[in-house]
Design a protein around this motif. Structure first.
Motif, PDB file in Angstrom:
ATOM      1  N   TYR A   1     -11.609   0.719   3.623  1.00 26.98           N
ATOM      2  CA  TYR A   1     -11.690  -0.273   2.647  1.00 26.98           C
ATOM      3  C   TYR A   1     -11.657  -1.627   3.454  1.00 26.98           C
ATOM      4  O   TYR A   1     -12.531  -2.318   3.240  1.00 26.98           O
ATOM      5  CB  TYR A   1     -10.632  -0.036   1.544  1.00 26.98           C
ATOM      6  CG  TYR A   1     -11.011   0.874   0.557  1.00 26.98           C
ATOM      7  CD1 TYR A   1     -12.236   1.084   0.225  1.00 26.98           C
ATOM      8  CD2 TYR A   1     -10.074   1.825   0.039  1.00 26.98           C
ATOM      9  CE1 TYR A   1     -12.679   2.237  -0.699  1.00 26.98           C
ATOM     10  CE2 TYR A   1     -10.326   2.655  -0.870  1.00 26.98           C
ATOM     11  CZ  TYR A   1     -11.598   2.796  -1.397  1.00 26.98           C
ATOM     12  OH  TYR A   1     -11.590   4.008  -2.281  1.00 26.98           O
TER      13      TYR A   1
ATOM     14  N   VAL B   1      -6.964   3.167   3.504  1.00 23.57           N
ATOM     15  CA  VAL B   1      -6.603   1.700   3.402  1.00 23.57           C
ATOM     16  C   VAL B   1      -7.728   1.094   4.612  1.00 23.57           C
ATOM     17  O   VAL B   1      -8.291  -0.062   4.180  1.00 23.57           O
ATOM     18  CB  VAL B   1      -5.101   1.498   3.647  1.00 23.57           C
ATOM     19  CG1 VAL B   1      -4.901  -0.132   3.762  1.00 23.57           C
ATOM     20  CG2 VAL B   1      -4.383   1.954   2.467  1.00 23.57           C
TER      21      VAL B   1
ATOM     22  N   TYR C   1       0.794  -1.260  -0.007  1.00 20.33           N
ATOM     23  CA  TYR C   1      -0.058   0.088   0.196  1.00 20.33           C
ATOM     24  C   TYR C   1       1.098   1.536  -0.092  1.00 20.33           C
ATOM     25  O   TYR C   1       0.344   2.146   0.458  1.00 20.33           O
ATOM     26  CB  TYR C   1      -1.072   0.009   1.165  1.00 20.33           C
ATOM     27  CG  TYR C   1      -1.851  -1.175   1.171  1.00 20.33           C
ATOM     28  CD1 TYR C   1      -2.858  -1.243   0.431  1.00 20.33           C
ATOM     29  CD2 TYR C   1      -1.692  -2.047   2.458  1.00 20.33           C
ATOM     30  CE1 TYR C   1      -3.581  -2.464   0.288  1.00 20.33           C
ATOM     31  CE2 TYR C   1      -2.532  -3.012   2.682  1.00 20.33           C
ATOM     32  CZ  TYR C   1      -3.509  -3.326   1.511  1.00 20.33           C
ATOM     33  OH  TYR C   1      -4.283  -4.467   1.728  1.00 20.33           O
TER      34      TYR C   1
ATOM     35  N   ILE D   1      -4.677  -1.064  -4.043  1.00 16.93           N
ATOM     36  CA  ILE D   1      -5.270  -0.014  -4.307  1.00 16.93           C
ATOM     37  C   ILE D   1      -4.858   0.855  -5.561  1.00 16.93           C
ATOM     38  O   ILE D   1      -3.617   1.300  -5.559  1.00 16.93           O
ATOM     39  CB  ILE D   1      -5.480   0.940  -3.042  1.00 16.93           C
ATOM     40  CG1 ILE D   1      -6.159   0.484  -1.963  1.00 16.93           C
ATOM     41  CG2 ILE D   1      -6.231   2.294  -3.484  1.00 16.93           C
ATOM     42  CD1 ILE D   1      -6.145   1.252  -0.622  1.00 16.93           C
TER      43      ILE D   1
ATOM     44  N   PRO E   1     -10.015   0.045  -4.397  1.00 16.91           N
ATOM     45  CA  PRO E   1      -9.569  -1.002  -3.896  1.00 16.91           C
ATOM     46  C   PRO E   1      -9.825  -2.229  -5.033  1.00 16.91           C
ATOM     47  O   PRO E   1     -10.820  -2.382  -5.533  1.00 16.91           O
ATOM     48  CB  PRO E   1     -10.213  -1.217  -2.733  1.00 16.91           C
ATOM     49  CG  PRO E   1     -11.793  -0.708  -2.946  1.00 16.91           C
ATOM     50  CD  PRO E   1     -11.490   0.389  -3.839  1.00 16.91           C
TER      51      PRO E   1
ATOM     52  N   MET F   1      -7.631  -7.420   0.844  1.00 22.83           N
ATOM     53  CA  MET F   1      -7.438  -6.285  -0.029  1.00 22.83           C
ATOM     54  C   MET F   1      -5.909  -6.237  -0.448  1.00 22.83           C
ATOM     55  O   MET F   1      -5.128  -6.343   0.248  1.00 22.83           O
ATOM     56  CB  MET F   1      -7.738  -4.834   0.468  1.00 22.83           C
ATOM     57  CG  MET F   1      -7.570  -3.802  -0.604  1.00 22.83           C
ATOM     58  SD  MET F   1      -8.301  -1.880   0.190  1.00 22.83           S
ATOM     59  CE  MET F   1      -7.165  -1.879   1.370  1.00 22.83           C
TER      60      MET F   1
END
Length: 484
Positions: free
Chosen positions: A242, A239, A231, A266, A273, A263
């Motif tokens: 999401y 973050v 990320y 992004i 995402p 996830m």
């Protein structure tokens, strides 16, 4: 005359005021009780804005000494505390502000290092090689502000500041903090915590930042940026938001209760995402009927799935470009022919299923029209070694060998062969599959011709025998005697 004297005195008084103010200001600056920043007078109570940038240029830095300044009891130490014993103990105990520029040790022990300063209200440690706070801070009745910045501090215990009851502000910016094992335990009247500028690993659990009673103290939440590979340069609050949303979606649908939802990316500009759903080893009989939006990767390995129809007619799968279906019971993918998904997928893994044949022409069209296709795995299936299918299948494997990367491991089985015989599809030739050894060598027509030949020989032999018998004994065959 009196009026003139009065005016003169008035003018003298007005001209005297600036001089007095200037003198008072100079004295205040000399004594250290006020300083000027950007043309404004700032009292000592706000001198925690002092920075340790370029502290090594200070004369005291050469020997690691401290300097006491201001009538409010402040101490600046440059690289050490060597001259601290020379300062009267009474004055040291009255100090209210301590600034350590270039703390000389890698470890800071609040129990011993702060023992000489029982009345401090502000503690600053900046621009040093400090890497660890050895113990939790002891009970301190006056300490309100702690600033530990621009150091190599890489971890901190959640209980570090719990016993500093008067604490209001903690600044931990620009260190090397990667994670927190949980929210810091802070005293009752705490106000602000600063955490930006650290290389935070957002793959760790920071969801507590979204909980008001736990994350409300973070004054710079919107400025905290992730530094991990996954990320990198993404806002931590985005973050974590999401992540919480994904967890809620997965827990709200019965098909995904036992699945792992993560996830994995992004998108930088759009901040959209991308999710991965892992439902492997859960004895699924069918593919889930619901997949969260923005899911791009789905794992369904080691289940009991036999139907791939959702890839064709379920809108939830439209954005799922990577599907792993290894070790299931899939015997056909014919339903995908001509569908949107089959012409837009990126990865499809069907190893270890029950596939015997596939529509080769449809597979050729799909791979030819799909610029996104990157990987298609079909090994460990019981493919049939038949003349037409196998040769065409072999052509497709050779044509798309960069996509079908397990082509060298794909084998087929000769039907009705005993014992069962496998062959590598890429190594087969038309002679191997179009004239297999297992086919019978004597056909029915050949058998009929043999019988007829035998009868002809038998009749001719009987005729010769009858002639011989008649010639030597004068008797005709009995069948002739029976004729009318």
């Amino acid at each position: 005359m009196l009026q003139m004297d009065s005016g003169h005195l008035k003018r003298s008084s007005n001209s005297f005021r600036p001089s007095v103010l200037l003198l008072v200001t100079l004295l205040a600056l000399f004594s250290g009780s006020i300083r000027i920043v950007n043309g404004e007078y700032i009292s000592h109570s706000y001198q925690h804005n002092f920075t340790c940038v370029d502290w090594k240029r200070a004369p005291e830095a050469a020997v690691g000494n401290c300097t006491r300044y201001g009538r409010y009891g402040a101490l600046r130490c440059y690289g050490g505390l060597n001259n601290l014993p020379t300062i009267p103990d009474l004055k040291v105990r009255r100090l209210e502000e301590i600034i350590f520029c270039g703390w000389p040790e890698r470890v800071f022990n609040p129990l011993t290092d702060l023992q000489p300063f029982p009345r401090i209200r502000s503690l600053t440690i900046e621009h040093s090689d400090l890497r660890e706070i050895a113990y939790d801070f002891p009970e301190m009745l006056y300490l309100q502000t702690i600033n530990i910045s621009w150091t190599n501090l890489s971890q901190i215990n959640p209980r570090t500041f719990k016993r500093v009851h008067a604490l209001r502000v903690v600044d931990l910016r620009w260190n090397q903090l990667v994670q927190l094992d949980g929210p810091l335990l802070l005293p009752r009247y705490f106000e602000k915590l600063y955490l930006a500028g650290n290389p935070w690993n957002c793959t760790r659990n920071f969801k507590w930042l979204l909980i008001p009673e736990k994350g409300a103290f973070i004054a710079d939440r919107e400025e905290i940026i992730c530094a991990d590979k996954k990320y990198k340069e993404r806002n931590m609050m985005t973050v974590m938001g999401y992540k919480v949303l994904l967890r809620t979606e997965c827990q709200s649908h019965v098909d995904l209760l036992n699945c792992s939802c993560t996830m994995h990316h992004i998108i930088p500009k759009t901040h959209i995402p991308l999710y991965t759903i892992n439902c492997s080893n859960l004895q699924f009989q069918a593919m889930p009927s619901y997949i969260p939006a923005n899911t791009t990767t789905l794992y369904l390995n080691n289940n009991e799935i036999s139907d791939v129809l959702p890839l064709l007619d379920n809108p939830s799968y439209q954005n799922v470009v990577d599907v792993h279906l290894d070790n299931n019971r899939i015997s056909s993918i014919d339903v995908l022919e001509g569908g949107y998904w089959f012409e837009h997928f990126r990865l499809l893994s069907l190893r270890g299923n029950k596939l015997q044949k596939i529509p080769v022409y449809a597979l050729d069209n799909a791979l030819d029209d799909n610029p996104n296709a990157n990987l298609l795995l079909l090994s460990d299936n019981p493919w049939q070694c038949t003349c037409i299918f196998t040769l065409r299948f072999r052509e497709i494997l050779m044509k798309y060998i960069e996509i079908m990367r397990d082509a060298n491991n794909i084998t087929c089985v000769y039907k009705n062969s005993k014992p069962m015989r496998r062959a590598n599809v890429l190594a087969l030739t038309p002679q191997d599959v179009c004239k297999p050894e297992e086919e019978p060598k004597i056909y029915p027509l050949d058998l009929l011709n043999g019988v007829l030949a035998f009868l002809i020989v038998a009749i001719l032999s009987k005729l010769a025998w009858d002639y011989y018998y008649y010639k030597n004994y004068g008797r005709v065959p009995w069948i002739v005697m029976k004729l009318p």
